[in-house]
Design a protein around this motif. Structure first.
Motif, mmCIF file in Angstrom:
data_model
loop_
_atom_site.group_PDB
_atom_site.id
_atom_site.type_symbol
_atom_site.label_atom_id
_atom_site.label_comp_id
_atom_site.label_asym_id
_atom_site.label_seq_id
_atom_site.Cartn_x
_atom_site.Cartn_y
_atom_site.Cartn_z
ATOM 1 N N TYR A 15 0.841 -1.203 0.000
ATOM 2 C CA TYR A 15 0.000 0.000 0.000
ATOM 3 C C TYR A 15 0.877 1.254 0.000
ATOM 4 N N LYS A 19 0.913 4.096 -2.826
ATOM 5 C CA LYS A 19 0.577 5.478 -2.453
ATOM 6 C C LYS A 19 1.696 6.442 -2.858
ATOM 7 N N ARG A 22 1.549 6.901 -6.546
ATOM 8 C CA ARG A 22 0.394 7.729 -6.922
ATOM 9 C C ARG A 22 0.633 9.202 -6.613
ATOM 10 N N GLU A 85 -6.278 2.777 -3.219
ATOM 11 C CA GLU A 85 -5.072 3.420 -3.747
ATOM 12 C C GLU A 85 -4.861 3.041 -5.205
ATOM 13 N N LYS A 88 -7.114 5.211 -7.220
ATOM 14 C CA LYS A 88 -6.585 6.579 -7.287
ATOM 15 C C LYS A 88 -5.457 6.672 -8.312
#
Length: 146
Positions: A15, A19, A22, A85, A88
């Motif tokens: 994760y 993240k 992103r 995520e 996103k």
């Protein structure tokens, strides 16, 4: 296992990488897109090969990607975090054209300045690597308990 991440920590690590990618993409891609529009480059070939760096001995995670969980998460919560995520990141790249995905390169010299496609592929490979590690560990633990 001593000195190994738990299943939750492994998922949280994935994760964190997603993240970070992103957030970097959300800042970098609009600038790179604008630059590309100014240059009007011609794409000679679409390179999407990305070596699976997890086949060999893997490196230690950098401090920013080490799972320092401030609380306990249920596995379902972690899976949801990872999926949110992922969505996103998809929304960060979905407006890019095919040419932009292959032309825009991230300023990362370690993987030799990967394009957008080459950045996304290792994310999947990375998650798959951690999934396999967790499954192997779980299998060994079951064998020991019998």
């Amino acid at each position: 296992m001593p000195d190994k991440w738990s299943v939750a920590e492994s998922i949280y690590h994935c994760y964190l990488l997603l993240k970070l990618t992103r957030i970097t993409s959300a800042c970098y891609l609009p600038i790179a897109r604008s630059y590309m529009k100014l240059r009007h480059p011609k794409i000679k070939r679409h390179i999407d090969d990305m070596e699976n760096i997890y086949r060999e001995k893997t490196m230690k995670a950098p401090f920013i990607l080490k799972p320092k969980m401030k609380r306990e998460y249920a596995l379902e919560e972690l899976r949801n975090l990872l999926e949110e995520e992922t969505e996103k990141l998809k929304s960060c790249v979905e407006s890019l054209t095919k040419e932009q995905c292959y032309w825009i390169r991230y300023p990362d010299p370690v993987p030799e300045y990967p394009n957008v496609v080459q950045v996304v592929k290792p994310l999947r490979i990375h998650e798959e690597h951690h999934y396999m590690v967790v499954m192997e560990r779980e299998s060994k633990n079951k064998e020991k308990s019998f």
